[in-house]
Design a protein around this motif. Structure first.
Motif, PDB file in Angstrom:
ATOM      1  N   TYR A  29       0.851  -1.188   0.000  1.00  0.00           N
ATOM      2  CA  TYR A  29       0.000   0.000   0.000  1.00  0.00           C
ATOM      3  C   TYR A  29       0.883   1.233   0.000  1.00  0.00           C
ATOM      4  O   TYR A  29       2.035   1.200   0.423  1.00  0.00           O
ATOM      5  CB  TYR A  29      -0.947   0.015   1.211  1.00  0.00           C
ATOM      6  CG  TYR A  29      -0.291  -0.098   2.566  1.00  0.00           C
ATOM      7  CD1 TYR A  29       0.089   1.040   3.278  1.00  0.00           C
ATOM      8  CD2 TYR A  29      -0.050  -1.348   3.138  1.00  0.00           C
ATOM      9  CE1 TYR A  29       0.676   0.934   4.528  1.00  0.00           C
ATOM     10  CE2 TYR A  29       0.539  -1.463   4.383  1.00  0.00           C
ATOM     11  CZ  TYR A  29       0.905  -0.319   5.066  1.00  0.00           C
ATOM     12  OH  TYR A  29       1.501  -0.432   6.304  1.00  0.00           O
ATOM     13  N   TRP A  30       0.346   2.320  -0.505  1.00  0.00           N
ATOM     14  CA  TRP A  30       1.106   3.567  -0.576  1.00  0.00           C
ATOM     15  C   TRP A  30       0.144   4.749  -0.463  1.00  0.00           C
ATOM     16  O   TRP A  30      -1.033   4.647  -0.743  1.00  0.00           O
ATOM     17  CB  TRP A  30       1.920   3.655  -1.864  1.00  0.00           C
ATOM     18  CG  TRP A  30       1.126   3.586  -3.130  1.00  0.00           C
ATOM     19  CD1 TRP A  30       0.642   4.614  -3.864  1.00  0.00           C
ATOM     20  CD2 TRP A  30       0.714   2.383  -3.809  1.00  0.00           C
ATOM     21  NE1 TRP A  30      -0.045   4.145  -4.947  1.00  0.00           N
ATOM     22  CE2 TRP A  30      -0.005   2.788  -4.954  1.00  0.00           C
ATOM     23  CE3 TRP A  30       0.900   1.018  -3.569  1.00  0.00           C
ATOM     24  CZ2 TRP A  30      -0.550   1.866  -5.841  1.00  0.00           C
ATOM     25  CZ3 TRP A  30       0.364   0.101  -4.464  1.00  0.00           C
ATOM     26  CH2 TRP A  30      -0.357   0.527  -5.585  1.00  0.00           C
ATOM     27  N   ARG A  31       0.731   5.868  -0.046  1.00  0.00           N
ATOM     28  CA  ARG A  31      -0.056   7.071   0.238  1.00  0.00           C
ATOM     29  C   ARG A  31       0.216   8.117  -0.834  1.00  0.00           C
ATOM     30  O   ARG A  31       1.335   8.270  -1.310  1.00  0.00           O
ATOM     31  CB  ARG A  31       0.321   7.603   1.613  1.00  0.00           C
ATOM     32  CG  ARG A  31      -0.451   8.826   2.084  1.00  0.00           C
ATOM     33  CD  ARG A  31      -0.084   9.111   3.525  1.00  0.00           C
ATOM     34  NE  ARG A  31      -0.695  10.330   4.026  1.00  0.00           N
ATOM     35  CZ  ARG A  31      -0.589  10.759   5.277  1.00  0.00           C
ATOM     36  NH1 ARG A  31       0.107  10.037   6.157  1.00  0.00           N
ATOM     37  NH2 ARG A  31      -1.179  11.871   5.666  1.00  0.00           N
ATOM     38  N   GLU A  32      -0.838   8.871  -1.201  1.00  0.00           N
ATOM     39  CA  GLU A  32      -0.704   9.900  -2.222  1.00  0.00           C
ATOM     40  C   GLU A  32      -1.388  11.180  -1.762  1.00  0.00           C
ATOM     41  O   GLU A  32      -2.408  11.145  -1.061  1.00  0.00           O
ATOM     42  CB  GLU A  32      -1.356   9.441  -3.535  1.00  0.00           C
ATOM     43  CG  GLU A  32      -0.826   8.135  -4.104  1.00  0.00           C
ATOM     44  CD  GLU A  32      -1.622   7.686  -5.307  1.00  0.00           C
ATOM     45  OE1 GLU A  32      -1.782   8.506  -6.240  1.00  0.00           O
ATOM     46  OE2 GLU A  32      -2.103   6.546  -5.300  1.00  0.00           O
ATOM     47  N   ASP A  33      -0.819  12.305  -2.171  1.00  0.00           N
ATOM     48  CA  ASP A  33      -1.457  13.600  -1.943  1.00  0.00           C
ATOM     49  C   ASP A  33      -2.447  13.869  -3.070  1.00  0.00           C
ATOM     50  O   ASP A  33      -2.132  13.680  -4.256  1.00  0.00           O
ATOM     51  CB  ASP A  33      -0.413  14.717  -1.911  1.00  0.00           C
ATOM     52  CG  ASP A  33       0.478  14.624  -0.685  1.00  0.00           C
ATOM     53  OD1 ASP A  33      -0.006  14.184   0.367  1.00  0.00           O
ATOM     54  OD2 ASP A  33       1.672  14.975  -0.792  1.00  0.00           O
ATOM     55  N   VAL A  34      -3.653  14.304  -2.703  1.00  0.00           N
ATOM     56  CA  VAL A  34      -4.674  14.644  -3.691  1.00  0.00           C
ATOM     57  C   VAL A  34      -5.259  16.003  -3.325  1.00  0.00           C
ATOM     58  O   VAL A  34      -5.194  16.428  -2.164  1.00  0.00           O
ATOM     59  CB  VAL A  34      -5.792  13.575  -3.734  1.00  0.00           C
ATOM     60  CG1 VAL A  34      -5.246  12.254  -4.239  1.00  0.00           C
ATOM     61  CG2 VAL A  34      -6.442  13.399  -2.376  1.00  0.00           C
ATOM     62  N   PRO A  35      -5.819  16.723  -4.300  1.00  0.00           N
ATOM     63  CA  PRO A  35      -6.426  18.022  -3.990  1.00  0.00           C
ATOM     64  C   PRO A  35      -7.581  17.876  -2.995  1.00  0.00           C
ATOM     65  O   PRO A  35      -8.283  16.871  -2.983  1.00  0.00           O
ATOM     66  CB  PRO A  35      -6.937  18.504  -5.354  1.00  0.00           C
ATOM     67  CG  PRO A  35      -6.143  17.739  -6.365  1.00  0.00           C
ATOM     68  CD  PRO A  35      -5.848  16.425  -5.736  1.00  0.00           C
ATOM     69  N   GLY A  36      -7.763  18.907  -2.161  1.00  0.00           N
ATOM     70  CA  GLY A  36      -8.850  18.890  -1.199  1.00  0.00           C
ATOM     71  C   GLY A  36      -8.382  18.497   0.185  1.00  0.00           C
ATOM     72  O   GLY A  36      -7.186  18.360   0.456  1.00  0.00           O
ATOM     73  N   GLU A  37      -9.358  18.238   1.075  1.00  0.00           N
ATOM     74  CA  GLU A  37      -9.038  17.960   2.469  1.00  0.00           C
ATOM     75  C   GLU A  37      -8.622  16.514   2.718  1.00  0.00           C
ATOM     76  O   GLU A  37      -8.045  16.195   3.755  1.00  0.00           O
ATOM     77  CB  GLU A  37     -10.255  18.277   3.341  1.00  0.00           C
ATOM     78  CG  GLU A  37     -11.477  17.430   3.020  1.00  0.00           C
ATOM     79  CD  GLU A  37     -12.643  17.677   3.965  1.00  0.00           C
ATOM     80  OE1 GLU A  37     -13.631  16.921   3.890  1.00  0.00           O
ATOM     81  OE2 GLU A  37     -12.558  18.625   4.765  1.00  0.00           O
ATOM     82  N   ASN A  38      -8.895  15.641   1.770  1.00  0.00           N
ATOM     83  CA  ASN A  38      -8.592  14.224   1.954  1.00  0.00           C
ATOM     84  C   ASN A  38      -7.206  13.854   1.434  1.00  0.00           C
ATOM     85  O   ASN A  38      -6.642  14.541   0.582  1.00  0.00           O
ATOM     86  CB  ASN A  38      -9.628  13.352   1.245  1.00  0.00           C
ATOM     87  CG  ASN A  38     -10.907  13.226   2.035  1.00  0.00           C
ATOM     88  OD1 ASN A  38     -11.017  13.735   3.143  1.00  0.00           O
ATOM     89  ND2 ASN A  38     -11.894  12.560   1.475  1.00  0.00           N
ATOM     90  N   GLU A  39      -6.702  12.748   1.952  1.00  0.00           N
ATOM     91  CA  GLU A  39      -5.519  12.086   1.412  1.00  0.00           C
ATOM     92  C   GLU A  39      -5.969  10.739   0.842  1.00  0.00           C
ATOM     93  O   GLU A  39      -7.024  10.223   1.186  1.00  0.00           O
ATOM     94  CB  GLU A  39      -4.463  11.874   2.493  1.00  0.00           C
ATOM     95  CG  GLU A  39      -3.885  13.172   3.064  1.00  0.00           C
ATOM     96  CD  GLU A  39      -3.021  13.890   2.041  1.00  0.00           C
ATOM     97  OE1 GLU A  39      -2.055  13.282   1.550  1.00  0.00           O
ATOM     98  OE2 GLU A  39      -3.315  15.066   1.726  1.00  0.00           O
ATOM     99  N   LYS A  40      -5.120  10.196  -0.012  1.00  0.00           N
ATOM    100  CA  LYS A  40      -5.476   8.946  -0.692  1.00  0.00           C
ATOM    101  C   LYS A  40      -4.486   7.844  -0.329  1.00  0.00           C
ATOM    102  O   LYS A  40      -3.273   8.044  -0.366  1.00  0.00           O
ATOM    103  CB  LYS A  40      -5.474   9.162  -2.207  1.00  0.00           C
ATOM    104  CG  LYS A  40      -5.715   7.912  -3.033  1.00  0.00           C
ATOM    105  CD  LYS A  40      -5.620   8.254  -4.522  1.00  0.00           C
ATOM    106  CE  LYS A  40      -5.729   7.019  -5.393  1.00  0.00           C
ATOM    107  NZ  LYS A  40      -5.571   7.355  -6.831  1.00  0.00           N
TER     108      LYS A  40
END
Length: 338
Positions: A29-40
């Motif tokens: 699994y890996w984490r990504e920055d996405v626009p808005g208040e959430n993370e992916k």
């Protein structure tokens, strides 16, 4: 169908807890920055762990309005995601590990959410549903009237009763009364339409009731019960693994649509005895498909909300099957004695 890609969107302050949950179900699994208040967070999950991961995510974060989870199948990955006992992750209940039989039955099944998604769309009574039921029954009726087995089988590919039949078995398994009501309503509408289509064939063309394809749909034989049970089990196995809907539809429809069309044909011809016989075959097949379907869903690890409710429903279906089988035995015995 060895693995799934799951994308999870949550506020950043919940990611530590999310990663702890995800780590129990997968190793990549890996984490990504996405626009808005959430993370992916994206993870690759073996098919057998998809259900329990989705359950844990919903339990932990179901109250978050911004939670979003997307599940999609993986065609290939490097390195491959191995599906065997050596890749098995610790269970959520270490004191009661799954048996080899449980692992074998559940390893290829779609998650409950995916099954719901597949069934949901097919329970809507739209013009396309009405048209496919009518066309399937018309084709089946004409095929039986002329004794053409290939035409009857071709009519089954349309698979109009697949959704409500699978929905009824699944609703009984998980104990979902809302799904059961929708499936019953859709199935009832399809049943009426199938009989109407058969009646149209009976009114429009000459019918020879001695044609074997028609005559065989006016009484129940032990082989018919075995066939319907096999169709129900095979249909659920194929459906729960995401197999082609045409294949699943043929398995289910071959037991349901021809008797409906035959019943309508004989109603139009004014032969009530043969019409009742065809309707009796339809009802017997429907009971068998549901008994086999519930049993197969349970073997595949579909989790009931209440074992008491699910067990009670299964007992009712089994009692109906026993009554039908007893009546069948009595009919054969009476005929033999005569």
């Amino acid at each position: 169908m060895g693995a799934q890609r799951i994308e999870i969107f949550l506020p950043e302050n919940e990611f530590l807890r999310l990663e702890e949950i995800v780590a129990l179900h997968c190793r990549r699994y890996w984490r990504e920055d996405v626009p808005g208040e959430n993370e992916k967070l994206t993870c690759l999950v073996q098919q057998r762990y998809t259900e329990r991961l989705l359950d844990d995510i919903e339990t932990a974060f179901g109250d978050y309005p911004s939670l979003a989870v997307i599940v999609s199948p993986i065609e290939a990955s490097i390195p491959p995601i191995i599906e065997d006992e050596t890749s098995e992750l610790p269970g959520r209940h270490p004191a009661r590990p799954r048996t080899a039989l449980e692992r074998w039955f559940t390893r290829d099944r779609l998650s409950t959410d995916e099954l719901y998604s597949d069934i949901e769309e097919s329970l809507r009574v739209r013009p396309s549903y009405v048209a496919t039921v009518l066309l399937s029954s018309l084709i089946a009726g004409l095929g039986m009237r002329s004794g053409q087995v290939a035409v009857v089988i071709g009519a089954m590919v349309i698979a109009p009763l697949l959704g409500p039949t699978m929905g009824l078995a699944m609703a009984a398994t998980v104990g979902d009364s809302k799904l059961a009501r929708r499936a019953l309503a859709t199935l009832a509408i399809g049943t009426v339409l199938g009989v109407i289509a058969g009646a149209l064939v009976g009114f429009a063309v000459d019918i020879d009731p001695t044609v074997s394809e028609l005559r065989n749909r006016t009484f129940v034989q032990p082989a018919d019960i075995a066939l319907a049970l096999a169709c129900g089990a095979a249909g659920v196995l194929a459906f729960s693994r995401g197999t082609s809907l045409a294949l699943v539809g043929v398995m289910i429809a071959v037991a349901l649509v021809p008797p409906l069309a035959a019943s309508g044909i004989f109603i139009a011809q004014g032969d009530s005895d043969l019409a009742v016989g065809a309707a009796y075959l339809f009802f017997t097949n429907l009971v068998c498909v549901n008994v086999a379907g519930i049993g197969t869903f349970l073997l595949q690890g579909l989790p009931p909300r209440s074992w008491r409710i699910t067990g009670g429903i299964l007992v009712v279906w089994l009692l109906l099957l026993a009554l039908l089988a007893t009546a069948l035995f009595g009919t054969f015995r009476f005929g033999f004695l005569r």
